[in-house]
Design a protein around this motif. Sequence first.
Motif, PDB file in Angstrom:
ATOM      1  N   ALA A 200       0.841  -1.193  -0.061  1.00 56.79           N
ATOM      2  CA  ALA A 200      -0.058  -0.020  -0.048  1.00 56.79           C
ATOM      3  C   ALA A 200       1.127   1.177  -0.021  1.00 56.79           C
ATOM      4  N   THR A 201       0.555   2.236  -1.079  1.00 57.49           N
ATOM      5  CA  THR A 201       1.397   3.454  -0.856  1.00 57.49           C
ATOM      6  C   THR A 201       0.611   4.612  -0.180  1.00 57.49           C
ATOM      7  N   VAL A 202       1.454   5.322   0.415  1.00 55.59           N
ATOM      8  CA  VAL A 202       0.949   6.202   1.583  1.00 55.59           C
ATOM      9  C   VAL A 202       1.512   7.729   1.498  1.00 55.59           C
ATOM     10  N   ARG A 203       1.186   8.776   1.256  1.00 58.21           N
ATOM     11  CA  ARG A 203       1.462   9.876   1.438  1.00 58.21           C
ATOM     12  C   ARG A 203       1.167  10.645   2.554  1.00 58.21           C
ATOM     13  N   ALA A 204       2.069  11.500   3.355  1.00 57.39           N
ATOM     14  CA  ALA A 204       1.697  11.938   4.527  1.00 57.39           C
ATOM     15  C   ALA A 204       2.507  13.407   4.739  1.00 57.39           C
ATOM     16  N   THR A 205       1.933  14.222   5.684  1.00 49.62           N
ATOM     17  CA  THR A 205       2.521  15.547   5.960  1.00 49.62           C
ATOM     18  C   THR A 205       2.688  15.493   7.405  1.00 49.62           C
ATOM     19  N   LEU A 206       3.532  15.710   8.044  1.00 45.24           N
ATOM     20  CA  LEU A 206       3.725  15.747   9.518  1.00 45.24           C
ATOM     21  C   LEU A 206       3.927  17.194   9.728  1.00 45.24           C
ATOM     22  N   GLN A 207       2.957  17.874  10.513  1.00 45.41           N
ATOM     23  CA  GLN A 207       2.726  19.154  10.901  1.00 45.41           C
ATOM     24  C   GLN A 207       3.192  19.716  12.297  1.00 45.41           C
ATOM     25  N   GLY A 208       3.983  20.693  12.514  1.00 51.37           N
ATOM     26  CA  GLY A 208       4.201  21.169  13.738  1.00 51.37           C
ATOM     27  C   GLY A 208       3.595  22.562  14.003  1.00 51.37           C
ATOM     28  N   ALA A 209       3.705  22.900  15.131  1.00 52.15           N
ATOM     29  CA  ALA A 209       2.925  24.373  15.660  1.00 52.15           C
ATOM     30  C   ALA A 209       3.285  25.503  14.494  1.00 52.15           C
ATOM     31  N   GLY A 210       4.869  25.321  13.942  1.00 49.00           N
ATOM     32  CA  GLY A 210       4.660  26.419  13.105  1.00 49.00           C
ATOM     33  C   GLY A 210       4.638  26.184  11.605  1.00 49.00           C
ATOM     34  N   GLY A 211       3.833  24.735  11.298  1.00 52.07           N
ATOM     35  CA  GLY A 211       3.968  24.494   9.794  1.00 52.07           C
ATOM     36  C   GLY A 211       4.381  23.121   9.511  1.00 52.07           C
ATOM     37  N   ALA A 212       4.435  22.969   8.276  1.00 54.71           N
ATOM     38  CA  ALA A 212       4.757  21.346   7.913  1.00 54.71           C
ATOM     39  C   ALA A 212       6.441  21.253   8.243  1.00 54.71           C
ATOM     40  N   ILE A 213       6.845  20.044   8.820  1.00 51.35           N
ATOM     41  CA  ILE A 213       8.044  19.652   9.293  1.00 51.35           C
ATOM     42  C   ILE A 213       8.715  18.713   8.226  1.00 51.35           C
ATOM     43  N   LEU A 214       7.768  17.779   7.647  1.00 56.01           N
ATOM     44  CA  LEU A 214       8.234  16.436   6.792  1.00 56.01           C
ATOM     45  C   LEU A 214       7.125  16.258   5.797  1.00 56.01           C
ATOM     46  N   GLU A 215       7.688  15.830   4.657  1.00 54.78           N
ATOM     47  CA  GLU A 215       6.632  15.336   3.513  1.00 54.78           C
ATOM     48  C   GLU A 215       7.208  13.922   3.562  1.00 54.78           C
ATOM     49  N   VAL A 216       6.325  12.779   3.467  1.00 60.20           N
ATOM     50  CA  VAL A 216       6.738  11.536   3.483  1.00 60.20           C
ATOM     51  C   VAL A 216       5.834  10.816   2.237  1.00 60.20           C
ATOM     52  N   LEU A 217       6.590   9.872   1.392  1.00 62.05           N
ATOM     53  CA  LEU A 217       5.929   8.992   0.596  1.00 62.05           C
ATOM     54  C   LEU A 217       6.507   7.639   0.957  1.00 62.05           C
ATOM     55  N   GLY A 218       5.641   6.845   1.157  1.00 64.25           N
ATOM     56  CA  GLY A 218       6.036   5.497   1.182  1.00 64.25           C
ATOM     57  C   GLY A 218       5.135   4.411   1.028  1.00 64.25           C
ATOM     58  N   SER A 219       5.926   2.900   0.524  1.00 65.11           N
ATOM     59  CA  SER A 219       5.004   1.841   0.349  1.00 65.11           C
ATOM     60  C   SER A 219       5.223   1.108   1.551  1.00 65.11           C
ATOM     61  N   PHE A 220       4.146   0.134   1.945  1.00 64.89           N
ATOM     62  CA  PHE A 220       4.080  -0.744   3.192  1.00 64.89           C
ATOM     63  C   PHE A 220       3.857  -1.950   2.768  1.00 64.89           C
ATOM     64  N   GLY A 221       4.103  -2.829   3.642  1.00 63.74           N
ATOM     65  CA  GLY A 221       3.709  -4.244   3.356  1.00 63.74           C
ATOM     66  C   GLY A 221       4.151  -5.306   4.467  1.00 63.74           C
ATOM     67  N   ASP A 222       4.063  -6.531   4.037  1.00 63.71           N
ATOM     68  CA  ASP A 222       4.454  -7.430   5.042  1.00 63.71           C
ATOM     69  C   ASP A 222       5.959  -8.076   4.660  1.00 63.71           C
ATOM     70  N   LEU A 223       6.897  -7.880   5.484  1.00 65.17           N
ATOM     71  CA  LEU A 223       8.052  -8.482   5.109  1.00 65.17           C
ATOM     72  C   LEU A 223       8.004  -9.966   5.250  1.00 65.17           C
ATOM     73  N   ASP A 224       7.337 -10.293   6.153  1.00 66.62           N
ATOM     74  CA  ASP A 224       7.121 -11.885   6.561  1.00 66.62           C
ATOM     75  C   ASP A 224       6.532 -12.483   5.385  1.00 66.62           C
ATOM     76  N   GLY A 225       5.766 -12.167   4.630  1.00 69.62           N
ATOM     77  CA  GLY A 225       5.067 -12.419   3.515  1.00 69.62           C
ATOM     78  C   GLY A 225       6.022 -12.547   2.117  1.00 69.62           C
ATOM     79  N   LEU A 226       7.112 -11.730   2.102  1.00 67.60           N
ATOM     80  CA  LEU A 226       8.009 -11.753   1.140  1.00 67.60           C
ATOM     81  C   LEU A 226       9.263 -12.814   1.125  1.00 67.60           C
ATOM     82  N   ARG A 227       9.277 -13.292   2.219  1.00 69.42           N
ATOM     83  CA  ARG A 227      10.547 -13.929   2.604  1.00 69.42           C
ATOM     84  C   ARG A 227      10.749 -15.102   1.803  1.00 69.42           C
ATOM     85  N   GLY A 228      12.086 -15.234   1.376  1.00 67.62           N
ATOM     86  CA  GLY A 228      12.599 -16.565   0.433  1.00 67.62           C
ATOM     87  C   GLY A 228      12.896 -16.144  -0.946  1.00 67.62           C
ATOM     88  N   GLY A 229      12.938 -16.996  -1.736  1.00 65.73           N
ATOM     89  CA  GLY A 229      13.469 -16.848  -3.217  1.00 65.73           C
ATOM     90  C   GLY A 229      14.866 -16.668  -3.402  1.00 65.73           C
TER      91      GLY A 229
END
Lengths: 289, 289
Positions: free
Chosen positions: B111-140
Amino acid sequence: MNGGAGQRPQRIRRGVVHESTTGKDTAVATIGESEFDRATRLIDGVGQIVDGWDVGGNANGGYLLAMAARGMAAEAGRPHPITVTGHYLAPGRPGPVTLDAEVVRAGRRFATVRATLQGAGGAILEVLGSFGDLDGLRGGFSHVHGSPPPLDPPASCVELAAGAPALMSKLDVRVRPGDVGFGVGRPSGVAEVAGWFGFADGRPVDPLALLLVSDAMPPAVFNLDLRPGWVPTVELTVHVRAVPAPGPLRCVFRTRFVQHGCLEEDGEVWDSTGELVAQSRQLGLLPRG
Amino acid sequence: MNGGAGQRPQRIRRGVVHESTTGKDTAVATIGESEFDRATRLIDGVGQIVDGWDVGGNANGGYLLAMAARGMAAEAGRPHPITVTGHYLAPGRPGPVTLDAEVVRAGRRFATVRATLQGAGGAILEVLGSFGDLDGLRGGFSHVHGSPPPLDPPASCVELAAGAPALMSKLDVRVRPGDVGFGVGRPSGVAEVAGWFGFADGRPVDPLALLLVSDAMPPAVFNLDLRPGWVPTVELTVHVRAVPAPGPLRCVFRTRFVQHGCLEEDGEVWDSTGELVAQSRQLGLLPRG
C-alpha cells in the motif's frame, strides 16, 4: 525497470553514434523541440503517455518520472529537479494523463512538491520531489570517491536493436559488450550494466532528462543466473547533482542485494567532463520469468 | 543528519553494552512499551515530538521519519515500511504534531501512502512510502554482494558520551574507534562511519526502528577535512529489506560524492545473523561551520 521477458534482445548489433545505419534521425533536436519534450509536455496539467516510450506496452518508469517532474518543477517555478522519488502504482499505457501537483513548501533554496500522475484507469505514479536551481549551487568543497565506468568508445559498444524495448528507438544507448550476454542466454554473472546514453534525436541531456537516464538501461539483475523477466519498479529515487556538460553520458547500474523477492539497483551517471551528474536507486521486484 | 557544530563529542569513552556505567536503563524494554514507542505514538493523528530525540534542539530526521511511517503503516493497515522517503521542510522542535496521511493505492502486496507531519509552525516533513508485510515476502532467489562492516565487539568500540547529541542518550551506539577522531580534531580522511546500534532501553530493533537507525550515526562527512557543522537532510530514503534478528545491528555509512554544496550518504544496516536489513541514502547540505 526497463525489461520484459518477451522484450529481451534476440539480436544485438554494434553501432556508431549518429551514423545513419541505426535508422534513427540524425538531426540534432533542441531542448523544448525534441521527441522527449513533446512526450513529456503538460498543458494545464494534462499530458499524454506517448506510444514508443514503453517496454512491452508499459511506459518506462524514468519517462513517467520525468513527465511528472517537469510539471512539478513548473508548478514550483524552479528550473531543476534536485531529488525526486516516484512510487509506481500501476502500469502506464499510452493515452491521456493528468498531473495533480501541489507545492508543499517553497523555501529559499528548494521547493518541495508532491504530485499524482493519473491515467484513464486511475493513479499511475505518486511523486515527491524537491526542486531548485543547480546553477545557484555551483562550487564549494568537493569530494569524489568514484569515477565513470570504464567504457570503450560508443562505436565499440552494443546497441540494443531488434527485439529490444520500443523505448530504445527513442534513445541512443550503447551497452558495454560484456554486459549484454543475457540477451543470448549468457549472463555475465555480475549484476552490472554500463553504457553510453544519448537521445536518438540528438537532444542534449538536461537535468530533467537525467530522470529518464536513471531507468533507461536493461536491468543489471539480468546478468545474474535467473530468467530475465518483467522487473516492476516499486520506487525510484534520483538525485540530480549537476547540469550535464554536452556530449554522451557514461552510466553504470549495479544490483548488490537481491533477497526476499526484492532487489535494489544503484545507478551513477557521469557527463563528458567526468563529473557525476546523477545518482539513482530503485527498489524493484524480482523477475518472475 | 545527526550532527551539529556545537554538538560534536568533546569527550569520548569506551563502554560496554548493557553495563550500568553508561548510566542508561539496563532493563529490556519491549516493542510497544519502550521510549521509542512512546516517542513515536500517534493517537488519531496527533503525536508529540519528545524532547531528547534531538541534535542541538532539532529532532533527529530518522526519528521524525519513523513517527510518520508508524502513522502511515497504521493508516494503510500494513505492518512494515518497505520503502519510505522523507523530505525535510523545517526543523522539528519538541511539542505537539499532527500527521495527515492518505492511502494513495492499496494493492495486494503493497500500500502506498503519502503524509505530511505538521508542527506548531507548519509542515516539518513530507513523506511518501510503500508498506507491506516483510514476512510474506520471505525466501526466493538471493544474491548478496557485500558484507557487514568489520567491527570489533561493542565493548571495544566508542560510545558517544558527554557533548554528543541528546539523541545518543536514547540509543546504545558504539562507533568504530577509527571513525570518531573528528570529535577531537582528527578526522580519519575517509568519509565513513561504522558502528553498532541498539536502543539504550534494550528495545529490539524492528522494521520501523530501522528508519531511525538509518539516520542515527554521526555524519560520515565529518571524517573529511572540513569543519564539522550542522548537516541538514534534504531527503532520506530507506529500503527495509528484512525483519532484523534479535541482537545489536552493524551499520556503515559512507559519503562518496560531495559537490556543489550537497552530499549523499549511503547506509547499510546488517543484523546479528549477517543479513542486510536496510539500505538508506540521503541527500544533505554541506556543513557550514
